[in-house]
Design a protein around this motif. Structure first.
Motif, PDB file in Angstrom:
ATOM      1  N   ASN A  85       0.397  -1.173   0.127  1.00 34.46           N
ATOM      2  CA  ASN A  85      -0.128   0.256   0.257  1.00 34.46           C
ATOM      3  C   ASN A  85       0.882   0.962  -0.257  1.00 34.46           C
ATOM      4  O   ASN A  85       1.572   1.180   1.125  1.00 34.46           O
ATOM      5  CB  ASN A  85      -1.174   0.173   1.297  1.00 34.46           C
ATOM      6  CG  ASN A  85      -2.257   1.073   1.523  1.00 34.46           C
ATOM      7  OD1 ASN A  85      -1.673   2.229   0.216  1.00 34.46           O
ATOM      8  ND2 ASN A  85      -2.720   1.140   1.914  1.00 34.46           N
ATOM      9  N   TRP A  86       1.053   1.672  -1.210  1.00 37.89           N
ATOM     10  CA  TRP A  86       2.545   2.674  -1.246  1.00 37.89           C
ATOM     11  C   TRP A  86       1.724   3.788  -0.732  1.00 37.89           C
ATOM     12  O   TRP A  86       2.870   4.575  -0.103  1.00 37.89           O
ATOM     13  CB  TRP A  86       2.191   3.344  -2.954  1.00 37.89           C
ATOM     14  CG  TRP A  86       2.457   2.031  -3.208  1.00 37.89           C
ATOM     15  CD1 TRP A  86       2.295   0.749  -4.281  1.00 37.89           C
ATOM     16  CD2 TRP A  86       3.964   1.867  -4.094  1.00 37.89           C
ATOM     17  NE1 TRP A  86       2.937   0.476  -5.027  1.00 37.89           N
ATOM     18  CE2 TRP A  86       3.917   0.840  -4.165  1.00 37.89           C
ATOM     19  CE3 TRP A  86       5.642   3.242  -3.374  1.00 37.89           C
ATOM     20  CZ2 TRP A  86       5.731   0.233  -5.270  1.00 37.89           C
ATOM     21  CZ3 TRP A  86       6.111   2.019  -4.039  1.00 37.89           C
ATOM     22  CH2 TRP A  86       7.109   1.045  -5.375  1.00 37.89           C
ATOM     23  N   PHE A  87       0.198   4.458  -0.382  1.00 37.00           N
ATOM     24  CA  PHE A  87      -0.073   5.768   1.065  1.00 37.00           C
ATOM     25  C   PHE A  87      -0.210   5.262   1.852  1.00 37.00           C
ATOM     26  O   PHE A  87      -1.103   6.368   2.334  1.00 37.00           O
ATOM     27  CB  PHE A  87      -1.106   5.955  -0.201  1.00 37.00           C
ATOM     28  CG  PHE A  87      -0.470   6.448  -1.226  1.00 37.00           C
ATOM     29  CD1 PHE A  87       0.140   7.603  -1.619  1.00 37.00           C
ATOM     30  CD2 PHE A  87      -1.100   5.724  -2.685  1.00 37.00           C
ATOM     31  CE1 PHE A  87       0.379   7.476  -3.596  1.00 37.00           C
ATOM     32  CE2 PHE A  87      -0.965   6.083  -3.879  1.00 37.00           C
ATOM     33  CZ  PHE A  87       0.083   6.845  -4.072  1.00 37.00           C
ATOM     34  N   SER A  88       0.448   4.269   2.551  1.00 32.84           N
ATOM     35  CA  SER A  88      -0.258   4.175   3.881  1.00 32.84           C
ATOM     36  C   SER A  88       0.556   5.102   5.002  1.00 32.84           C
ATOM     37  O   SER A  88      -0.986   4.921   6.399  1.00 32.84           O
ATOM     38  CB  SER A  88      -0.028   2.248   4.340  1.00 32.84           C
ATOM     39  OG  SER A  88       2.059   2.444   4.253  1.00 32.84           O
ATOM     40  N   GLU A  89       1.334   5.490   4.710  1.00 31.77           N
ATOM     41  CA  GLU A  89       1.492   6.544   5.641  1.00 31.77           C
ATOM     42  C   GLU A  89       1.017   7.677   5.776  1.00 31.77           C
ATOM     43  O   GLU A  89       1.551   8.406   6.514  1.00 31.77           O
ATOM     44  CB  GLU A  89       3.272   6.564   5.710  1.00 31.77           C
ATOM     45  CG  GLU A  89       4.011   4.934   6.284  1.00 31.77           C
ATOM     46  CD  GLU A  89       5.122   4.892   5.606  1.00 31.77           C
ATOM     47  OE1 GLU A  89       6.300   6.437   5.981  1.00 31.77           O
ATOM     48  OE2 GLU A  89       5.826   4.410   6.306  1.00 31.77           O
ATOM     49  N   LEU A  90       0.126   7.890   4.906  1.00 31.94           N
ATOM     50  CA  LEU A  90       0.272   9.215   4.183  1.00 31.94           C
ATOM     51  C   LEU A  90      -1.337   9.409   5.371  1.00 31.94           C
ATOM     52  O   LEU A  90      -2.209   8.418   4.587  1.00 31.94           O
ATOM     53  CB  LEU A  90      -0.201   9.558   3.067  1.00 31.94           C
ATOM     54  CG  LEU A  90       0.349   9.960   2.258  1.00 31.94           C
ATOM     55  CD1 LEU A  90       1.045   9.828   0.564  1.00 31.94           C
ATOM     56  CD2 LEU A  90       1.811  11.265   2.250  1.00 31.94           C
ATOM     57  N   LYS A  91      -1.394  10.766   5.170  1.00 35.24           N
ATOM     58  CA  LYS A  91      -2.673  11.196   6.315  1.00 35.24           C
ATOM     59  C   LYS A  91      -4.086  11.303   5.162  1.00 35.24           C
ATOM     60  O   LYS A  91      -3.162  11.416   4.022  1.00 35.24           O
ATOM     61  CB  LYS A  91      -2.532  12.500   7.270  1.00 35.24           C
ATOM     62  CG  LYS A  91      -2.045  11.896   8.249  1.00 35.24           C
ATOM     63  CD  LYS A  91      -1.583  13.498   9.069  1.00 35.24           C
ATOM     64  CE  LYS A  91      -0.790  13.170  10.175  1.00 35.24           C
ATOM     65  NZ  LYS A  91      -0.701  15.060  10.719  1.00 35.24           N
ATOM     66  N   LYS A  92      -4.608  11.302   5.315  1.00 35.37           N
ATOM     67  CA  LYS A  92      -6.221  11.429   4.383  1.00 35.37           C
ATOM     68  C   LYS A  92      -5.448  12.927   3.315  1.00 35.37           C
ATOM     69  O   LYS A  92      -5.936  13.328   2.542  1.00 35.37           O
ATOM     70  CB  LYS A  92      -7.779  11.446   4.671  1.00 35.37           C
ATOM     71  CG  LYS A  92      -8.394  11.810   4.011  1.00 35.37           C
ATOM     72  CD  LYS A  92      -9.969  11.679   3.866  1.00 35.37           C
ATOM     73  CE  LYS A  92     -10.671  11.597   2.709  1.00 35.37           C
ATOM     74  NZ  LYS A  92     -12.349  11.776   3.989  1.00 35.37           N
ATOM     75  N   GLU A  93      -5.489  14.103   4.003  1.00 36.83           N
ATOM     76  CA  GLU A  93      -5.154  15.228   3.641  1.00 36.83           C
ATOM     77  C   GLU A  93      -3.856  15.556   2.732  1.00 36.83           C
ATOM     78  O   GLU A  93      -3.732  15.827   1.659  1.00 36.83           O
ATOM     79  CB  GLU A  93      -5.189  16.270   5.192  1.00 36.83           C
ATOM     80  CG  GLU A  93      -6.103  16.428   5.617  1.00 36.83           C
ATOM     81  CD  GLU A  93      -6.391  15.790   7.239  1.00 36.83           C
ATOM     82  OE1 GLU A  93      -5.127  14.750   7.139  1.00 36.83           O
ATOM     83  OE2 GLU A  93      -6.835  15.611   6.961  1.00 36.83           O
ATOM     84  N   ASP A  94      -2.820  15.026   3.187  1.00 35.25           N
ATOM     85  CA  ASP A  94      -1.948  15.065   2.480  1.00 35.25           C
ATOM     86  C   ASP A  94      -1.884  14.038   1.101  1.00 35.25           C
ATOM     87  O   ASP A  94      -1.438  14.535   0.161  1.00 35.25           O
ATOM     88  CB  ASP A  94      -1.015  13.686   3.445  1.00 35.25           C
ATOM     89  CG  ASP A  94      -0.170  14.719   4.511  1.00 35.25           C
ATOM     90  OD1 ASP A  94       0.163  15.649   3.992  1.00 35.25           O
ATOM     91  OD2 ASP A  94       0.793  14.274   5.640  1.00 35.25           O
ATOM     92  N   LEU A  95      -2.808  13.140   1.188  1.00 32.13           N
ATOM     93  CA  LEU A  95      -2.555  11.935  -0.243  1.00 32.13           C
ATOM     94  C   LEU A  95      -4.200  12.826  -1.344  1.00 32.13           C
ATOM     95  O   LEU A  95      -3.858  13.434  -1.996  1.00 32.13           O
ATOM     96  CB  LEU A  95      -4.329  10.208  -0.073  1.00 32.13           C
ATOM     97  CG  LEU A  95      -4.217  10.038  -0.517  1.00 32.13           C
ATOM     98  CD1 LEU A  95      -2.912   9.475  -1.501  1.00 32.13           C
ATOM     99  CD2 LEU A  95      -5.191   8.691  -0.284  1.00 32.13           C
ATOM    100  N   GLU A  96      -4.814  13.422  -0.560  1.00 27.46           N
ATOM    101  CA  GLU A  96      -5.500  14.764  -1.696  1.00 27.46           C
ATOM    102  C   GLU A  96      -5.160  15.390  -2.210  1.00 27.46           C
ATOM    103  O   GLU A  96      -5.328  15.488  -3.081  1.00 27.46           O
ATOM    104  CB  GLU A  96      -6.847  15.311  -0.707  1.00 27.46           C
ATOM    105  CG  GLU A  96      -8.002  14.135  -0.012  1.00 27.46           C
ATOM    106  CD  GLU A  96      -9.008  14.412   0.423  1.00 27.46           C
ATOM    107  OE1 GLU A  96      -9.109  16.587   0.918  1.00 27.46           O
ATOM    108  OE2 GLU A  96      -9.980  13.849   1.331  1.00 27.46           O
ATOM    109  N   GLN A  97      -3.581  16.183  -1.299  1.00 25.67           N
ATOM    110  CA  GLN A  97      -2.996  17.104  -1.979  1.00 25.67           C
ATOM    111  C   GLN A  97      -2.656  16.455  -3.024  1.00 25.67           C
ATOM    112  O   GLN A  97      -1.606  17.399  -4.284  1.00 25.67           O
ATOM    113  CB  GLN A  97      -2.088  17.937  -0.267  1.00 25.67           C
ATOM    114  CG  GLN A  97      -1.138  19.238  -1.009  1.00 25.67           C
ATOM    115  CD  GLN A  97      -1.370  19.687  -0.250  1.00 25.67           C
ATOM    116  OE1 GLN A  97      -1.700  20.015   0.664  1.00 25.67           O
ATOM    117  NE2 GLN A  97      -0.215  21.029  -0.261  1.00 25.67           N
TER     118      GLN A  97
END
Length: 102
Positions: A85-97
């Motif tokens: 899961n490439w985005f597991s360490e990102l928060k939802k806000e970081d992923l949206e940005q």
């Protein structure tokens, strides 16, 4: 003899072959590969649709000797790319940005 016992017997019978392949991998500086890793790879690559009861010892040996370090590493990398899961360490806000920059 059940499936697990037959698989274990084959695994025990090919220990010298697996050790030989480990030495080959170490020659190419793949030092973290174990006999169990090679066995699991062969199960996924060669024997996925076969039962261990129908496998002959000579076929198992030939399949194990056919494993090239480059083929092994390529398949392992593809499996890791699929499973991580490439985005597991990102928060939802970081992923949206990241996906929708302003």
């Amino acid at each position: 003899m059940d499936k697990g016992e037959h698989e274990q017997r084959l695994f025990n019978d090919v220990q010298l072959v697996l050790e030989s392949k480990i030495e080959e991998f170490e020659y190419y500086e793949f030092t973290k590969v174990t006999k169990e890793d090679l066995w699991a790879f062969a199960k996924r690559k060669f024997w996925k649709k076969k039962s261990f009861e129908e496998l002959q010892l000579h076929q198992v040996i030939a399949d194990l000797y056919a494993i090239a370090p480059s083929t092994y590493m390529s398949l392992i990398q593809v499996e890791q790319f699929k499973s991580e899961n490439w985005f597991s360490e990102l928060k939802k806000e970081d992923l949206e940005q990241l996906l929708n920059p302003k």
